[in-house]
Design a protein around this motif. Structure first.
Motif, mmCIF file in Angstrom:
data_model
loop_
_atom_site.group_PDB
_atom_site.id
_atom_site.type_symbol
_atom_site.label_atom_id
_atom_site.label_comp_id
_atom_site.label_asym_id
_atom_site.label_seq_id
_atom_site.Cartn_x
_atom_site.Cartn_y
_atom_site.Cartn_z
ATOM 1 N N ASN A 87 18.989 60.123 40.874
ATOM 2 C CA ASN A 87 19.813 59.148 39.963
ATOM 3 C C ASN A 87 20.573 59.362 38.864
ATOM 4 O OD1 ASN A 87 18.735 56.998 41.714
ATOM 5 N ND2 ASN A 87 16.917 56.799 40.232
ATOM 6 N N ASN A 88 21.876 59.431 38.825
ATOM 7 C CA ASN A 88 22.726 59.752 37.812
ATOM 8 C C ASN A 88 22.992 58.512 36.976
ATOM 9 O OD1 ASN A 88 23.025 62.185 38.731
ATOM 10 N ND2 ASN A 88 24.994 61.854 39.988
ATOM 11 N N ILE A 89 22.654 58.831 35.684
ATOM 12 C CA ILE A 89 23.078 57.548 34.563
ATOM 13 C C ILE A 89 24.150 58.163 33.893
ATOM 14 C CG2 ILE A 89 22.262 56.659 32.670
ATOM 15 C CD1 ILE A 89 19.468 57.111 33.651
ATOM 16 N N TYR A 90 25.457 57.393 33.911
ATOM 17 C CA TYR A 90 26.536 57.755 33.207
ATOM 18 C C TYR A 90 26.545 57.141 31.905
ATOM 19 C CZ TYR A 90 28.138 59.211 37.784
ATOM 20 O OH TYR A 90 28.301 59.850 38.937
ATOM 21 N N THR A 91 26.706 58.024 30.891
ATOM 22 C CA THR A 91 26.761 57.378 29.428
ATOM 23 C C THR A 91 28.177 57.575 29.081
ATOM 24 O OG1 THR A 91 25.778 59.338 28.622
ATOM 25 C CG2 THR A 91 24.428 57.498 29.241
ATOM 26 N N TYR A 92 28.663 57.097 27.914
ATOM 27 C CA TYR A 92 29.916 57.550 27.408
ATOM 28 C C TYR A 92 29.762 57.052 25.770
ATOM 29 C CZ TYR A 92 31.403 52.464 27.149
ATOM 30 O OH TYR A 92 31.467 50.978 27.042
ATOM 31 N N SER A 93 30.594 57.506 25.089
ATOM 32 C CA SER A 93 30.562 57.097 23.756
ATOM 33 C C SER A 93 32.050 56.781 23.254
ATOM 34 C CB SER A 93 30.018 58.219 22.653
ATOM 35 O OG SER A 93 30.546 59.161 23.037
ATOM 36 N N TYR A 94 32.057 56.106 22.053
ATOM 37 C CA TYR A 94 33.533 55.799 21.657
ATOM 38 C C TYR A 94 33.373 55.760 20.174
ATOM 39 C CZ TYR A 94 31.932 50.989 21.053
ATOM 40 O OH TYR A 94 31.119 49.696 20.778
ATOM 41 N N ASN A 95 34.558 56.073 19.384
ATOM 42 C CA ASN A 95 34.458 56.012 17.968
ATOM 43 C C ASN A 95 35.575 55.106 17.381
ATOM 44 O OD1 ASN A 95 33.903 56.708 15.218
ATOM 45 N ND2 ASN A 95 35.264 58.398 15.460
ATOM 46 N N TYR B 134 37.466 57.450 23.295
ATOM 47 C CA TYR B 134 36.268 57.022 24.155
ATOM 48 C C TYR B 134 36.229 58.356 24.961
ATOM 49 C CZ TYR B 134 38.064 52.527 24.285
ATOM 50 O OH TYR B 134 38.029 50.939 23.843
ATOM 51 N N SER B 135 34.755 58.538 25.072
ATOM 52 C CA SER B 135 34.361 60.096 25.777
ATOM 53 C C SER B 135 34.751 60.314 27.077
ATOM 54 C CB SER B 135 32.914 60.098 25.656
ATOM 55 O OG SER B 135 32.261 59.343 26.291
ATOM 56 N N TYR B 136 34.744 59.259 27.697
ATOM 57 C CA TYR B 136 35.589 59.337 29.322
ATOM 58 C C TYR B 136 37.123 59.360 29.615
ATOM 59 C CZ TYR B 136 36.209 54.179 28.964
ATOM 60 O OH TYR B 136 36.471 53.015 28.616
ATOM 61 N N VAL B 137 37.616 59.190 28.651
ATOM 62 C CA VAL B 137 39.230 59.365 28.423
ATOM 63 C C VAL B 137 39.719 60.038 27.151
ATOM 64 C CG1 VAL B 137 41.383 58.239 29.140
ATOM 65 C CG2 VAL B 137 39.361 56.898 28.969
ATOM 66 N N TYR C 298 43.643 59.947 25.651
ATOM 67 C CA TYR C 298 44.208 58.506 25.373
ATOM 68 C C TYR C 298 43.383 57.557 24.672
ATOM 69 C CZ TYR C 298 47.152 60.549 28.991
ATOM 70 O OH TYR C 298 48.019 61.289 29.948
ATOM 71 N N PRO C 299 43.379 57.787 23.425
ATOM 72 C CA PRO C 299 42.685 56.827 22.559
ATOM 73 C C PRO C 299 43.358 55.258 22.704
ATOM 74 C CG PRO C 299 43.897 58.030 21.235
ATOM 75 C CD PRO C 299 44.057 58.648 22.688
ATOM 76 N N GLY C 300 42.463 54.463 22.686
ATOM 77 C CA GLY C 300 42.944 52.969 22.517
ATOM 78 C C GLY C 300 43.557 52.894 21.120
ATOM 79 N N GLY D 292 48.530 43.658 19.070
ATOM 80 C CA GLY D 292 49.238 44.262 20.226
ATOM 81 C C GLY D 292 48.240 45.720 20.682
ATOM 82 N N ASN D 293 48.422 46.061 21.740
ATOM 83 C CA ASN D 293 47.618 47.291 22.452
ATOM 84 C C ASN D 293 48.687 47.981 23.141
ATOM 85 O OD1 ASN D 293 44.867 46.089 22.076
ATOM 86 N ND2 ASN D 293 45.304 44.636 23.495
#
Length: 170
Positions: free
Chosen positions: A1-9, A59-62, A65-67, A114-115
């Motif tokens: 079982n792989n558990i995917y985690t991510y983080s963001y700031n 985001y840790s997974y991108v 390209y920050p939001g 706006g995004n």
């Protein structure tokens, strides 16, 4: 079982301006008879508040390209209240009271959101959060009252009329 985690700031680089002032004045005229008086009051308030924010979310997974999100909010509030009251105790003939009150409320709120799109290179309102709201309210109130005493019975009768005009647009 792989558990995917991510983080963001998220970092908020924002600025706000708040410009408010209030002015009021009161007047009272006392006549020779005890309790016989006329008063007038005026109140004005003006509020202009604005804020601009640039939110950057990494985001840790991108990682490349920050939001990016821009928000601006402008709020304008004006309030005017004018009030006058008259009281005349007429010894054996009872007491009369009369008055008038005017209230004006004028509101405007603007929200832009706006995004950033890396594909087009521009900010756009992807969630439809942008809004402009205008509201104006005029209230007129008028009253008259008469009171007196017959032996041990004290009584007071009166009438009040209030009319409100509102206009809102969103």
């Amino acid at each position: 079982n792989n558990i995917y985690t991510y983080s963001y700031n998220t970092v908020d680089d924002g600025k706000g301006d708040f410009n408010n002032y209030t002015i009021s004045t009161d007047y009272k005229k006392k006549f020779n008879t005890k309790g016989h008086e006329w008063t007038a009051d005026a109140f004005f308030s003006n509020m202009i508040n604005s804020s601009n924010d640039l939110l950057t979310t990494e985001y840790s997974y991108v990682p490349l390209y920050p939001g990016l999100q821009k928000n601006s909010n402008d709020v304008y509030n004006k309030t005017l209240i004018l009030n006058t009251d008259y009281v005349n105790p007429m010894e054996s003939m009872g007491k009369i009271e009369a008055g008038y009150k005017y209230t004006l409320r004028d509101r405007k709120a603007t929200l832009d959101n706006g995004n950033f799109s890396y594909f087009t290179g521009i900010y756009y309102d992807s969630l439809g959060l942008g809004n402009i709201f205008n509201y104006r309210e005029n209230i007129h109130a008028l009253y008259f009252a008469y009171s007196n005493k017959i032996d041990i019975l004290e009584y007071k009768v009166g009438i009040r009329d209030e009319q409100t005009f509102t206009d809102g647009l969103q």
